[in-house]
Structures are given as C-alpha cells and as structure tokens.
Motif scaffolding. Structure first.
Motif, PDB file in Angstrom:
ATOM      1  N   THR A 183       6.636 -35.688   5.553  1.00  0.00           N
ATOM      2  CA  THR A 183       6.026 -34.447   5.896  1.00  0.00           C
ATOM      3  C   THR A 183       6.605 -33.227   5.199  1.00  0.00           C
ATOM      4  O   THR A 183       5.583 -32.323   5.161  1.00  0.00           O
ATOM      5  N   SER A 184       7.730 -32.951   4.815  1.00  0.00           N
ATOM      6  CA  SER A 184       7.983 -31.786   4.102  1.00  0.00           C
ATOM      7  C   SER A 184       9.265 -32.278   2.915  1.00  0.00           C
ATOM      8  O   SER A 184       9.756 -33.150   3.086  1.00  0.00           O
ATOM      9  N   ALA A 185       9.380 -31.151   1.774  1.00  0.00           N
ATOM     10  CA  ALA A 185      10.576 -31.230   1.056  1.00  0.00           C
ATOM     11  C   ALA A 185      11.885 -31.374   1.424  1.00  0.00           C
ATOM     12  O   ALA A 185      12.598 -32.181   1.101  1.00  0.00           O
ATOM     13  N   LYS A 186      12.183 -30.581   2.675  1.00  0.00           N
ATOM     14  CA  LYS A 186      13.358 -30.576   3.175  1.00  0.00           C
ATOM     15  C   LYS A 186      13.678 -31.843   3.975  1.00  0.00           C
ATOM     16  O   LYS A 186      14.808 -32.348   3.809  1.00  0.00           O
ATOM     17  N   ASP A 187      12.882 -32.349   4.578  1.00  0.00           N
ATOM     18  CA  ASP A 187      12.902 -33.767   5.464  1.00  0.00           C
ATOM     19  C   ASP A 187      13.000 -34.713   4.317  1.00  0.00           C
ATOM     20  O   ASP A 187      14.024 -35.448   4.549  1.00  0.00           O
ATOM     21  N   ALA A 188      12.471 -34.798   3.327  1.00  0.00           N
ATOM     22  CA  ALA A 188      12.618 -35.572   2.115  1.00  0.00           C
ATOM     23  C   ALA A 188      13.813 -35.530   1.624  1.00  0.00           C
ATOM     24  O   ALA A 188      14.451 -36.804   1.476  1.00  0.00           O
ATOM     25  N   PHE A 189      14.413 -34.451   1.390  1.00  0.00           N
ATOM     26  CA  PHE A 189      15.633 -34.262   0.737  1.00  0.00           C
ATOM     27  C   PHE A 189      16.862 -34.770   1.846  1.00  0.00           C
ATOM     28  O   PHE A 189      17.744 -35.441   1.284  1.00  0.00           O
ATOM     29  N   TYR A 190      16.758 -34.476   3.176  1.00  0.00           N
ATOM     30  CA  TYR A 190      17.721 -34.990   4.073  1.00  0.00           C
ATOM     31  C   TYR A 190      17.612 -36.380   4.143  1.00  0.00           C
ATOM     32  O   TYR A 190      18.952 -37.137   4.253  1.00  0.00           O
ATOM     33  N   VAL A 191      16.466 -36.984   4.258  1.00  0.00           N
ATOM     34  CA  VAL A 191      16.421 -38.516   4.605  1.00  0.00           C
ATOM     35  C   VAL A 191      17.021 -39.219   3.283  1.00  0.00           C
ATOM     36  O   VAL A 191      17.826 -40.218   3.144  1.00  0.00           O
ATOM     37  N   ILE A 192      16.775 -38.767   1.802  1.00  0.00           N
ATOM     38  CA  ILE A 192      17.181 -39.416   0.791  1.00  0.00           C
ATOM     39  C   ILE A 192      18.792 -39.310   0.768  1.00  0.00           C
ATOM     40  O   ILE A 192      19.545 -40.260   0.429  1.00  0.00           O
ATOM     41  N   CYS A 193      19.394 -38.199   0.824  1.00  0.00           N
ATOM     42  CA  CYS A 193      20.693 -37.886   0.911  1.00  0.00           C
ATOM     43  C   CYS A 193      21.449 -38.798   2.140  1.00  0.00           C
ATOM     44  O   CYS A 193      22.450 -39.070   1.926  1.00  0.00           O
ATOM     45  N   SER A 194      20.812 -39.000   3.070  1.00  0.00           N
ATOM     46  CA  SER A 194      21.437 -39.705   4.234  1.00  0.00           C
ATOM     47  C   SER A 194      21.640 -41.010   3.851  1.00  0.00           C
ATOM     48  O   SER A 194      22.480 -41.627   4.086  1.00  0.00           O
ATOM     49  N   PHE A 195      20.608 -41.544   3.223  1.00  0.00           N
ATOM     50  CA  PHE A 195      20.638 -43.043   2.818  1.00  0.00           C
ATOM     51  C   PHE A 195      21.470 -43.207   1.681  1.00  0.00           C
ATOM     52  O   PHE A 195      22.529 -43.920   1.619  1.00  0.00           O
ATOM     53  N   ALA A 196      21.370 -42.170   0.542  1.00  0.00           N
ATOM     54  CA  ALA A 196      22.128 -42.362  -0.788  1.00  0.00           C
ATOM     55  C   ALA A 196      23.540 -42.107  -0.569  1.00  0.00           C
ATOM     56  O   ALA A 196      24.442 -43.003  -0.877  1.00  0.00           O
ATOM     57  N   CYS A 197      23.784 -40.758  -0.201  1.00  0.00           N
ATOM     58  CA  CYS A 197      25.173 -40.200  -0.297  1.00  0.00           C
ATOM     59  C   CYS A 197      26.021 -40.830   1.087  1.00  0.00           C
ATOM     60  O   CYS A 197      27.114 -40.919   1.090  1.00  0.00           O
ATOM     61  N   PHE A 198      25.312 -41.061   2.384  1.00  0.00           N
ATOM     62  CA  PHE A 198      26.243 -40.867   3.600  1.00  0.00           C
ATOM     63  C   PHE A 198      25.826 -42.407   3.996  1.00  0.00           C
ATOM     64  O   PHE A 198      26.469 -42.719   5.127  1.00  0.00           O
ATOM     65  N   THR A 199      25.220 -43.593   3.295  1.00  0.00           N
ATOM     66  CA  THR A 199      25.130 -44.780   3.628  1.00  0.00           C
ATOM     67  C   THR A 199      25.359 -45.759   2.486  1.00  0.00           C
ATOM     68  O   THR A 199      26.297 -46.502   2.802  1.00  0.00           O
TER      69      THR A 199
END
Length: 410
Positions: A183-199
């Motif tokens: 949907t947007s760059a901000k949502d994409a950044f949040y989703v990627i960081c949630s998986f990479a850094c926080f999972t």
C-alpha cells in the motif's frame, strides 16, 4: 444506493467470521482452554514468586516478567476473541480491533525479547562468566524495563500511520496488516522491520545462544566424566540448561507456523490466497505458547515442585494428611508415662511438637523401665517430612529450616 449498500456489506464482512458456526465454537473453546491453563500455571508461578519475594534475586526478574506477559495477555485480550468466536463476528469492530492487535503485539514482543534476553545472559554467564558476571548482576531490572519500552514504542507505530491493525483473514482476531507492504512505503518499511529486526533476529539469537549453551555444558560434563569426577553441580547445571532450552524451543516452535504464514501473506496482493482455516491453526498454535513454561518449570525444577506442594498443602492441609509419632518413656503403667506426640504435615518445613506429660509414679523398678523403653512395640518411629534423609528417627526430628534454592533462576 446499491453501491453504498454493497460497500457497507463489504466493510461489515471484514469483521464477520469466515468459518462455519461449528468451527467458531471450536475456536472459542480452544482459546478458552488456553486461557484457563495459562491462568492456572502462570498464576501459580506468580504466587510462588510472591511468597518468596524477599528471597528473590535480580536474575529471576526476567522469568517473572515472562510469567506476567503470559498471564495478563490471557486476561486482557483473549476473552474478546472468545466472545467474538461465540458471536460469529468480531465485537466492537475497528476500536476493539486496534485494542486487541496493539495489546497482543506488545505482549508478544515482550515475550520474545524476554526469552532472547534470558538466552543471551545465560550464554554470557556460561561461556564468559568471569568477564560479564559483575555487569550482569544488576542489569536484569534495566533489561526488563527496556523490553517493555521497546515493545510499546514499536507496537504504537501503526497508531501514527506506520502500518495498521486489521482483522485476521478468518475474522475472529486482529493483527498487523501484513498486506500493507503493497500500500505505501511507510507500511512496507514497518512490515519489513517487524519481520527482520523484531522476529528473525531474536529467533536467531535464541537458537544460537541455546545451542552454544548446550554444547558448552555437555562438553564440560563429558570432561568431568572422563576424569572420573562426579559433581552434583554439573547435574543441576545440565537440568537448568535443558529447562531454558525447552522454554526457548517451545516459544520458537509455537510461533514459527504463524510467522511463516504471515510472511507469505506479504507477497500476495489478493486477500484470499489461502483458505481461512489455513490461518486458524497457526494462530491457535501460537497462542498455546502461554501454557508451556509452568509445566517445564515443574518438570525440571525440583525446588519448584516442593514449592507447589507446600503451597497446595497450605491451602488444603488435608491433602498431606497427619501422621503421629508416639514415644513412651519409662514407667510401670502405660497411662502414667509421658507421651510425646509430633504432628507432622507432609511437605511443610516447620513442624509442630506437642508434649502431653503426667506425673511419674514413685517406686517403680528400673528393670521394668528399661524393658519398657527398649520394647519396639512401645517405641514407634517418627515419620519425617519430604526432603528428610532419615525416615526412622529414634527421637524427635530436628526442625531446622531447609535452605532451598529459588524455584526459578537464570
């Protein structure tokens, strides 16, 4: 008008269950079972820790924090999912969806970060104990506070436009909008960081740390065995390492299917790339992670077992039963001898001694007194409590309080 009606129906369908009514009932009953078991097990852990609060050390705070996460997550959020399952639709729509998604994500991150911190601290203490022992002595409180702070800050990003909390595909739970990647760059950044850094990063740290701990402890144990050295500390360390290994492994295995399904959801723009049932089972399996830890504590930690038994006996004394030991002193007639009665309740550290004495008659022969005191039928052994070394004590049992180690330790 028909267009508005269809849009309204489409919005309502997001919060309605995609499962059959029978499946909704099964989901609700499953979550209810998880909640009850978690409240029983983690509540027991918290009660025992509260009873021993004056003897607790800083290294146990992270274990207490893990029990707090599991306990309050089941109290504050899962009842809403249970009621929605029985109602066949999500109750409260968007407001409760944000509340549920935000709270579950905060507590989920806290649980993952806590297990990661426990794994890293145990790895440093096991492999580099002399270097990090002083620094880690008082760092557990700061680590626990940092865990909650980071989890709360990162989970609140969707409230400010970075990501979004939406219903799950099956309609009876809410989570991060993983499809927001498109949907947007901000949502994409949040989703990627949630998986990479926080999972992904915490899981890798947990697996690597626990594997290194098991390898180090096993190697040290084998070296002692090769030299013919038997050490009780070695056995205790192996049990402690296996306990935390099982805790970490249980958490990773429980959340792995849900993480994989959510990760695959990123690469599909369409909403129905998988049947709703494909999301239900990983979500329910992830919720089961709240019930593992108390049973792992009880299986591996003998001190925790004693604490549970003593707690139960303090609530229901009749569970242990009373055993009476009678000692009859020298005398001619049985009713006139001093009788020492000791009532001992199993599992209790303190024992109560009662003495019922009567006046000793004069003029009795010493031979009969010696014969009476040496008679095994007249002198019975005293039954000892759990943890005693001698079960046939000739006299009253010593009532020194046992110095137990704490039930949960890092």
């Amino acid at each position: 008008m028909p267009l508005n009606s269809s849009d309204h129906n489409r919005t309502i369908s997001v919060f309605t269950s995609k499962l059959s009514p029978a499946a909704d009932i099964c989901v609700g009953l499953t979550i209810l079972s998880v909640v009850l078991l978690s409240l029983l097990g983690n509540g027991l852990v918290l009660v025992i820790c509260y009873r021993r609060r004056k003897k607790m050390v800083s290294s146990e705070l992270l274990c207490v924090n893990l029990a707090v996460v599991d306990f309050f997550c089941c109290i504050c959020f899962y009842p809403l999912s249970i009621l929605s399952s029985f109602h066949h639709a999500w109750l409260g729509e968007n407001v409760t969806c944000v509340y549920y998604g935000l709270g579950c994500y905060i507590f989920g991150l806290c649980g993952m970060f806590t297990i990661t911190a426990i794994s890293i601290i145990r790895y440093l203490k096991t492999c580099y104990s002399l270097v990090y022992a002083v620094w880690l002595e008082g760092a557990n409180m700061r680590i626990a506070c940092a865990v909650w702070l980071v989890a709360a800050v990162w989970s609140s990003f969707p409230l400010f436009g970075w990501g979004e909390y939406v219903p799950e595909p099956y309609g009876l739970s809410c989570t991060i909008a993983w499809r927001g990647y498109h949907t947007s760059a901000k949502d994409a950044f949040y989703v990627i960081c949630s998986f990479a850094c926080f999972t992904l990063v915490p899981v890798v740290l947990i697996v690597v740390s626990q594997c290194r701990i098991i390898y180090k402890v096993s190697r040290f144990s084998d070296s002692l065995s090769a030299r013919g050295i038997r050490n009780n500390l070695r056995y205790a360390e192996k049990r402690l390492s296996m306990m935390f290994f099982c805790i970490s492994l249980g958490f990773v295995i429980a959340w792995a299917p849900y993480a994989v399904v959510s990760f695959l959801f990123i690469f599909h723009k369409e909403h129905h790339y998988m049947a709703p049932e494909g999301f239900v089972f990983p979500a329910l399996f992830a919720k089961s992670s709240h019930i593992y830890n108390p049973f792992i504590y009880f299986y591996f930690n003998k001190t925790f077992q004693r604490e549970v038994r003593c707690l139960l006996l303090s609530v229901w004394p009749k569970l242990g039963g009373n055993r009476v030991g009678v000692h009859i002193s020298a005398g001619h007639q049985v009713p006139s001898h001093p009788i020492h009665i000791q009532l001992q309740e199993r599992g209790c550290v303190q024992k109560k001694n009662f003495s019922l004495s009567q006046d000793r008659p004069q003029g009795k022969s010493k031979g009969k007194a010696a014969h009476t005191s040496s008679n095994p039928a007249r002198s019975r052994p005293v039954y000892t409590c759990w943890g005693s070394t001698s079960k046939n004590a000739p006299s009253l049992v010593d009532t020194k309080p046992a110095k137990h180690s704490l039930p949960v330790s890092i």
